[in-house]
Write a protein that holds these residues in place. Structure first.
Motif, short mmCIF file in Angstrom:
data_model
loop_
_atom_site.label_atom_id
_atom_site.label_comp_id
_atom_site.label_asym_id
_atom_site.label_seq_id
_atom_site.Cartn_x
_atom_site.Cartn_y
_atom_site.Cartn_z
N SER A 91 0.83 -1.20 0.00
CA SER A 91 0.00 0.00 0.00
C SER A 91 0.87 1.25 0.00
N MET A 92 1.92 1.24 0.82
CA MET A 92 2.82 2.40 0.89
C MET A 92 3.54 2.59 -0.44
N ALA A 93 3.93 1.51 -1.08
CA ALA A 93 4.61 1.62 -2.37
C ALA A 93 3.70 2.30 -3.39
N LEU A 108 -1.54 21.25 -6.08
CA LEU A 108 -1.55 21.33 -4.62
C LEU A 108 -2.67 20.51 -4.00
N GLU A 109 -3.83 20.48 -4.64
CA GLU A 109 -4.96 19.69 -4.10
C GLU A 109 -4.60 18.20 -4.10
N LYS A 110 -4.04 17.73 -5.20
CA LYS A 110 -3.66 16.32 -5.29
C LYS A 110 -2.55 16.00 -4.27
N ILE A 111 -1.60 16.92 -4.14
CA ILE A 111 -0.50 16.70 -3.19
C ILE A 111 -1.05 16.63 -1.77
N SER A 112 -1.97 17.53 -1.42
CA SER A 112 -2.56 17.54 -0.08
C SER A 112 -3.33 16.24 0.18
N ALA A 113 -4.14 15.81 -0.78
CA ALA A 113 -4.91 14.57 -0.62
C ALA A 113 -3.98 13.37 -0.49
N LEU A 114 -2.92 13.38 -1.27
CA LEU A 114 -1.95 12.28 -1.24
C LEU A 114 -1.23 12.23 0.11
N PHE A 118 -1.09 9.25 2.76
CA PHE A 118 0.19 8.75 3.23
C PHE A 118 0.24 8.73 4.76
N GLU A 119 -0.20 9.82 5.39
CA GLU A 119 -0.23 9.88 6.85
C GLU A 119 -1.18 8.84 7.42
N HIS A 120 -2.30 8.64 6.76
CA HIS A 120 -3.26 7.61 7.21
C HIS A 120 -2.61 6.23 7.17
N GLN A 121 -1.84 5.96 6.10
CA GLN A 121 -1.16 4.67 5.99
C GLN A 121 -0.17 4.48 7.14
N PHE A 122 0.56 5.52 7.50
CA PHE A 122 1.50 5.42 8.61
C PHE A 122 0.78 5.20 9.93
#
Length: 191
Positions: A91-93, A108-114, A118-122
């Motif tokens: 999933s992280m990959a 910026l919107e896509k980066i923020s959502a991503l 990513f933080e949710h995965q951690f």
């Protein structure tokens, strides 16, 4: 279902089977003890001795099965951790690949959502890691402090009524009782 998941299933099944075998040996030990009492009541000490040997054998087998079950459970917990980590890693990959593409576009919107994903995965990884560590510490019976185990055994032994020891082993039982009392006193002094 991956190979690791199949192994995990087989390990859990084996642990349950070992546990079942332990309980079966416990029942057989109790049956042998009942036979011992009957033989003693009839005055047949030879038969009582044979049943006593059988009871001891069953008890030892039950303990062996239980010990092996605990070891298999510990291995299953480690495999569970590996399976979970493998899923999280995949999933992280995927998130990292998405990050590369998103960062190149500088949306910026896509980066923020991503980054949120990513933080949710951690966070998920942290929770799963903690859960696996808790499971490991609960299933690994070898970590138990020996003095706590000794104290419990001594306390339970002291609670037994004196009439429960048979006349056959009274001298052995009293010697063991003296030794246990001395060990209990030493343990209390250490605490």
């Amino acid at each position: 279902m991956s190979n690791m998941e199949k192994h995990l299933f087989n390990l859990k099944f084996a642990a349950k089977e070992l546990n079942r075998n332990s309980k079966k040996c416990d029942k057989e030990e109790k049956a042998e003890k009942a036979k011992i009492k009957k033989a003693i009541q009839k005055g047949n000490m030879e038969v009582a001795r044979i049943h006593a040997e059988n009871a001891i054998r069953q008890k030892n087998q039950a303990i062996s099965f239980l010990r092996m079950s605990a070891r298999v459970d510990a291995v299953a917990a480690r495999v569970q951790t590996a399976v979970t980590m493998g899923k999280v890693t995949k999933s992280m990959a995927g998130v990292v690949k998405s990050m590369d593409a998103t960062l190149k576009s500088m949306n910026l919107e896509k980066i923020s959502a991503l980054m949120d994903k990513f933080e949710h995965q951690f966070e998920t990884l942290d929770v799963q890691t903690q859960q696996m560590e808790d499971t490991m510490s609960n299933t690994t019976t070898l970590i138990m402090p020996q003095n706590q185990v000794d104290m419990l055994l001594l306390d339970l032994n002291m609670e037994l009524p004196q009439g429960q020891t048979s006349s056959i082993g009274t001298s052995v039982a009293s010697a063991e009782q003296d030794e246990l009392s001395q060990r209990l006193a030493r343990l209390r002094d250490q605490v």
